[in-house]
Design a protein around this motif. Structure first.
Motif, PDB file in Angstrom:
ATOM      1  N   TRP A  86      59.128  22.213 -31.323  1.00  0.00           N
ATOM      2  CA  TRP A  86      60.570  22.038 -31.462  1.00  0.00           C
ATOM      3  C   TRP A  86      60.924  20.697 -32.110  1.00  0.00           C
ATOM      4  O   TRP A  86      62.016  20.548 -32.636  1.00  0.00           O
TER       5      TRP A  86
ATOM      6  N   LYS B  11      65.436  30.360 -31.842  1.00  0.00           N
ATOM      7  CA  LYS B  11      64.912  31.325 -30.874  1.00  0.00           C
ATOM      8  C   LYS B  11      66.091  32.108 -30.300  1.00  0.00           C
ATOM      9  O   LYS B  11      67.091  31.529 -29.860  1.00  0.00           O
TER      10      LYS B  11
ATOM     11  N   PRO C  95      67.975  34.476 -27.453  1.00  0.00           N
ATOM     12  CA  PRO C  95      67.934  34.331 -25.993  1.00  0.00           C
ATOM     13  C   PRO C  95      66.919  35.280 -25.361  1.00  0.00           C
ATOM     14  O   PRO C  95      66.703  36.400 -25.824  1.00  0.00           O
ATOM     15  N   ASP C  96      66.312  34.761 -24.287  1.00  0.00           N
ATOM     16  CA  ASP C  96      65.458  35.636 -23.488  1.00  0.00           C
ATOM     17  C   ASP C  96      66.306  36.672 -22.749  1.00  0.00           C
ATOM     18  O   ASP C  96      65.911  37.835 -22.619  1.00  0.00           O
TER      19      ASP C  96
ATOM     20  N   ILE D 297      70.258  32.724 -21.801  1.00  0.00           N
ATOM     21  CA  ILE D 297      69.087  31.990 -21.303  1.00  0.00           C
ATOM     22  C   ILE D 297      68.120  31.719 -22.466  1.00  0.00           C
ATOM     23  O   ILE D 297      67.688  32.642 -23.159  1.00  0.00           O
ATOM     24  N   LYS D 298      67.808  30.387 -22.618  1.00  0.00           N
ATOM     25  CA  LYS D 298      66.801  29.906 -23.568  1.00  0.00           C
ATOM     26  C   LYS D 298      67.119  30.349 -24.995  1.00  0.00           C
ATOM     27  O   LYS D 298      66.491  31.256 -25.549  1.00  0.00           O
TER      28      LYS D 298
ATOM     29  N   ALA E 106      68.105  28.699 -28.961  1.00  0.00           N
ATOM     30  CA  ALA E 106      68.090  27.483 -29.779  1.00  0.00           C
ATOM     31  C   ALA E 106      68.234  27.898 -31.253  1.00  0.00           C
ATOM     32  O   ALA E 106      67.794  28.983 -31.649  1.00  0.00           O
TER      33      ALA E 106
ATOM     34  N   THR F 137      66.152  22.083 -28.859  1.00  0.00           N
ATOM     35  CA  THR F 137      65.243  22.850 -28.011  1.00  0.00           C
ATOM     36  C   THR F 137      66.040  23.927 -27.273  1.00  0.00           C
ATOM     37  O   THR F 137      67.256  23.828 -27.125  1.00  0.00           O
ATOM     38  N   PRO F 138      65.351  24.968 -26.772  1.00  0.00           N
ATOM     39  CA  PRO F 138      66.053  26.041 -26.072  1.00  0.00           C
ATOM     40  C   PRO F 138      66.784  25.529 -24.830  1.00  0.00           C
ATOM     41  O   PRO F 138      66.246  24.723 -24.066  1.00  0.00           O
ATOM     42  N   VAL F 139      68.009  26.006 -24.660  1.00  0.00           N
ATOM     43  CA  VAL F 139      68.829  25.626 -23.516  1.00  0.00           C
ATOM     44  C   VAL F 139      69.460  26.893 -22.936  1.00  0.00           C
ATOM     45  O   VAL F 139      69.473  27.952 -23.554  1.00  0.00           O
ATOM     46  N   ASN F 140      69.984  26.731 -21.727  1.00  0.00           N
ATOM     47  CA  ASN F 140      70.766  27.790 -21.092  1.00  0.00           C
ATOM     48  C   ASN F 140      72.239  27.420 -21.187  1.00  0.00           C
ATOM     49  O   ASN F 140      72.632  26.310 -20.807  1.00  0.00           O
TER      50      ASN F 140
END
Length: 821
Positions: free
Chosen positions: A381, A406, A408-409, A434-435, A437, A464-467
């Motif tokens: 990242w 990315k 979201p999950d 969720i997650k 970026a 970076t991935p965030v919620n």
């Protein structure tokens, strides 16, 4: 035995009847009506008339039961009960001991349908265009089916009439009628209606029409609008483009896109492609269960610049000021974990060394003019690739613009408040992503059904991935109940990003909305039939959540909605529709219709010459038509009654629900009537005298005599005749004899004046007695004196013989016998 030619015509007919068991038509009874049509359970009146009074009796035979024989009547009636589907009735005339004539009554007993309903013959309420489709109408519990007519309508147009005349059954049955439907898409939603009615002709009863209605929808395969199946679209290189596939069908079609053999995973009629670089061909397929259609779209990319023909089509990054390096491509957007490759070249001729400085995949080489940065799976990242070059006199570098993304999950949607939504009260929905970026490229869109109701962007600069989460404030309405809310996370990565916007959606969130009750589709007025209609048969629909309770009220008191209503229960009804959130009210005026009926007495009295009054008023709704029948014939009630109107009447009341009968007797009261006028009678002494006073009236009058009593006067009474007899009249019997007749309606007097001649008699003039004989004698003497004087004057003389009788001895009436008046 006498020869037939010596017998009378009527006796000859009797013999013929007896011999052949056949009656000449002129001797058959006459029935009125000859054909009765009545609803099961009712009664009808039938009259039978003999064409000849010379018979020995008339009687009715119903099934195997015979009535009493009427010996002296030429007319008999029968109240026939229609409670047996196979009842038979005939009127019979007994001509002699061994011969009878008869006439059978034609009887039709009917029952209106208990119910009428309609359904398709196969399990579908839609027709595929161009294919036959059948609707079936079922008429339940109807009789006689041979009089049933089923009419089919499409909207207001009659499309078929069905009858069942071949049937001979009399009892109630279920009967069906089938209509084959073949309609086009332009008629989709047409209302088909079947109407069932018993038809007894223009002069028979008119039973109610019962019906059932069913809409029919037409399904057809998707078709492209304007019939354009190939389309060319031009787009500038690197620009976004929206491709549209317009097709309609029923049911609405599902769309699928495919571009150059790649399924685009889009199920809408619009395909959005970002940053188009190369030309391509996309196909849209619209599909429903009936069929499909395909549209082909050719996307042509228009180049905006033409530099070195040998250069690659990817854009190049210009050298930084003073640094002879070029990156190809100058900017990349990479999905987390995907490969990446960027070429770095220099135009400098004195390059001693080139390379890439990066945390992932760094490299360096001497005496080259190009280096390539390649990573098989980019998962760093913090990566910040830089291409550098070492020249004889300096070193410089160029940074690569890179975006690592990315999807979201998880994208989920939930309510922030516990429990369901409540109409009018704010409610918040939360969308959790969720997650994802980079978050600054994220846009969250909210949908209610297919309508976008809100969108939100984020300002966070994290790479970076965030919620993250997004909140939607909702003011629920009752129509939101059952609506599907969803949130959609989209990464807008710019012109260098993927052609299809990376998207992730939440599962749908069905709205559970509580709302106050309402009552819908409730008319202001409604008409039902007694003992058939109940309140729960009204078209009124209670709508509310939680499901409301409905309580009906009549005259302020609660009523059971499933109870069948009677005639006494017409009027305004109100309903309270209640649930935990509130209450609403509705009001409807209900009219209960019913068969005619009577609550009348048998005997009615009216005075002669009185104006028409209501005698026996039937009840019924609609108000029945009333007919009077006397002697088997319809009569009209006169404006003023006379004594000839007295007698027995049958009152018939009819409305659309049936007929009722009631027998009454009308007694017309009238004042006494005495036959003849006043009489003055002269008799000689000793004669017998009779005065007859004949009186009629209703009620029978009381007869009395007013006279001076004497021993030789006697009254005799015999029915409506009253007599005074004077035996051997004397001067004491002189006077006036008044016959007085009186009843409750009035009184009348007839006077008989008696003069007994030959004796001083008294003529009674009112209260004055005039002595007749002395006055007559004096008058005769005066006449003789005057006559004698006149004869002497004129010297004329007359001689009367000595044996001449005195004039007073000349009798005025016979001396013997009696006198009657």
């Amino acid at each position: 035995m006498l020869p037939l030619r010596m017998l009378g015509p009527l006796m000859l007919m009797f013999l013929l009847c007896d011999a052949d068991s056949l009656c000449p038509s002129e001797l058959n009874p006459v029935l009125d009506p000859p054909h009765v049509i009545g609803e099961y359970g009712t009664s009808v009146l039938v009259n039978c008339t003999s064409p000849d009074d010379n018979h020995e009796g008339m009687y009715w035979r119903v099934d195997e039961t015979t009535s009493d024989t009427e010996d002296e009547e030429g007319f008999i009636s029968k109240m026939l009960s229609l409670s047996d589907w196979n009842v038979t009735a005939e009127c019979r005339i007994q001509l002699n001991v061994s011969s009878e004539c008869s006439e059978g009554l034609e009887i039709t007993i009917f029952k209106n349908p208990a119910n009428v309903f309609m359904f398709p013959t196969r399990d579908a309420y839609a027709v595929v265009e161009g294919t036959p489709y059948e609707l079936r109408c079922v008429v339940q519990d109807v009789a006689p089916v041979q009089n049933l007519t089923v009419r089919w309508y499409k909207n207001s147009e009659t499309v078929m009439i069905d009858s069942f005349t071949s049937s001979t059954t009399k009892i109630p049955v279920d009967q069906s009628s089938t209509l084959t439907v073949n309609i086009s898409r332009g008629e989709s939603g047409a209302q088909f209606r079947c109407e069932a009615q018993l038809d007894f002709g223009p002069h028979g009863p008119q039973p109610p029409v019962m019906h059932a209605t069913q809409p029919v929808y037409v399904h057809y395969a998707p078709e492209l609008k304007n019939n354009i199946d190939i389309e060319d679209v031009s787009v500038d290189e690197g620009a976004d483009v929206s491709l549209t596939c317009e097709a309609e069908g029923n049911p609405p079609p599902v769309f699928n896109w495919n571009c150059d053999g790649v399924n685009m995973l889009v199920n809408m009629n619009i395909l959005n492609i970002a940053q188009v670089i190369t030309s391509r061909t996309c196909e849209c397929t619209a599909t429903n269960y009936v069929g499909n259609t395909t549209k082909q779209i050719h996307v042509q990319v228009i180049k905006t610049t033409t530099t070195n023909p040998a250069a690659t089509t990817a854009p190049e990054a210009p050298s930084q000021q003073g640094c002879p390096l070029v990156l190809t491509p100058a900017e990349v957007v990479v999905r987390f974990g995907d490969p990446v490759s960027v070429n770095c070249t220099t135009t400098a001729t004195d390059a001693l060394k080139m390379g890439w400085e990066t945390t992932s995949g760094g490299t360096g080489s001497e005496h080259v003019s190009a280096v390539t940065w390649t990573v098989e799976e980019l998962k760093d990242w913090t990566v910040d690739p830089k291409c550098f070059v070492t020249l004889e006199d300096k070193q410089c570098q160029v940074s690569l613009a890179i975006t690592l993304y990315k999807t979201p999950d998880i994208v989920s949607l939930s309510g922030l408040e516990r429990g369901p939504m409540v109409e009018g009260q704010e409610y918040q929905l939360k969308c959790d992503i969720i997650k994802v970026a980079p978050v600054q490229k994220l846009e969250v869109k909210w949908y209610r059904g297919s309508e976008m109701v809100h969108a939100q962007m984020f300002n966070d600069t994290s790479v970076t991935p965030v919620n993250v989460s997004s909140t939607l404030k909702v003011i629920p309405e009752r129509d939101y109940n059952g609506a599907l809310f969803r949130c959609q996370a989209e990464l807008h990565l710019g012109p260098k990003g993927p052609e299809l916007i990376p998207t992730a959606r939440s599962p749908p969130y069905p709205a559970d909305v509580l709302y106050k009750p309402l009552i819908r589709a409730c008319p202001d007025r409604y008409t039902g039939v007694e003992n058939e209609f109940s309140l729960d048969m009204l078209p009124c629909k209670a709508d509310g959540k939680p499901s409301p309770t409905v309580q009906w009220y009549y005259q302020g008191k609660p009523v059971n909605a499933s109870e069948r209503l009677t005639r006494t229960q017409s009027g305004e009804y109100t309903a309270d529709v209640v649930n935990s959130l509130g209450m609403s009210k509705a009001a409807i005026t209900i009219t209960i219709e019913y068969l005619p009926s009577f609550t009348c007495v048998y005997l009615y009295e009216v005075q002669e010459d009185d104006q028409l009054q209501t005698m026996c008023e039937p009840k019924g709704m609609p108000p029945p038509v009333v007919t009077l029948i006397k002697g088997g014939k319809e009569v009209k009630a006169p404006q003023r009654w006379t004594k000839n109107d007295r007698g027995e009447y049958l009152v018939r009341a009819t409305n659309k629900h049936g007929t009722a009968h009631h027998l009454i007797y009308l007694n017309v009261l009238y004042a006494p009537l005495i036959s003849g006028g006043d009489v003055t009678m002269g008799v000689t002494p000793g004669q017998n005298v009779t005065f007859n006073c004949t009186v009629e009236g209703n009620p029978p009058p009381l007869i009395s005599w007013q006279y001076t009593p004497a021993v030789n006067v006697m009254e005799t009474t015999g029915g409506r005749h009253n007599t005074i007899s004077i035996t051997g009249a004397t001067s004491t019997n002189d006077g006036v004899y008044n016959c007085v007749a009186t009843n409750e309606v009035g009184s009348v007097t007839r006077s008989f004046s008696l003069i007994v001649q030959g004796h001083p008699s008294v003529l009674k003039l009112g209260n004055i007695r005039v002595f007749l004989i002395p006055a007559i004698f004096i008058s005769i003497i005066l006449i003789i004196i005057i006559y004698h004087n006149r004869r002497k004057k004129h010297r004329k003389y007359s001689f009367v013989p000595d044996n001449a009788k005195d004039s007073s001895d000349i009798p005025l009436t016979p001396k013997s016998g009696g006198v009657q008046a």
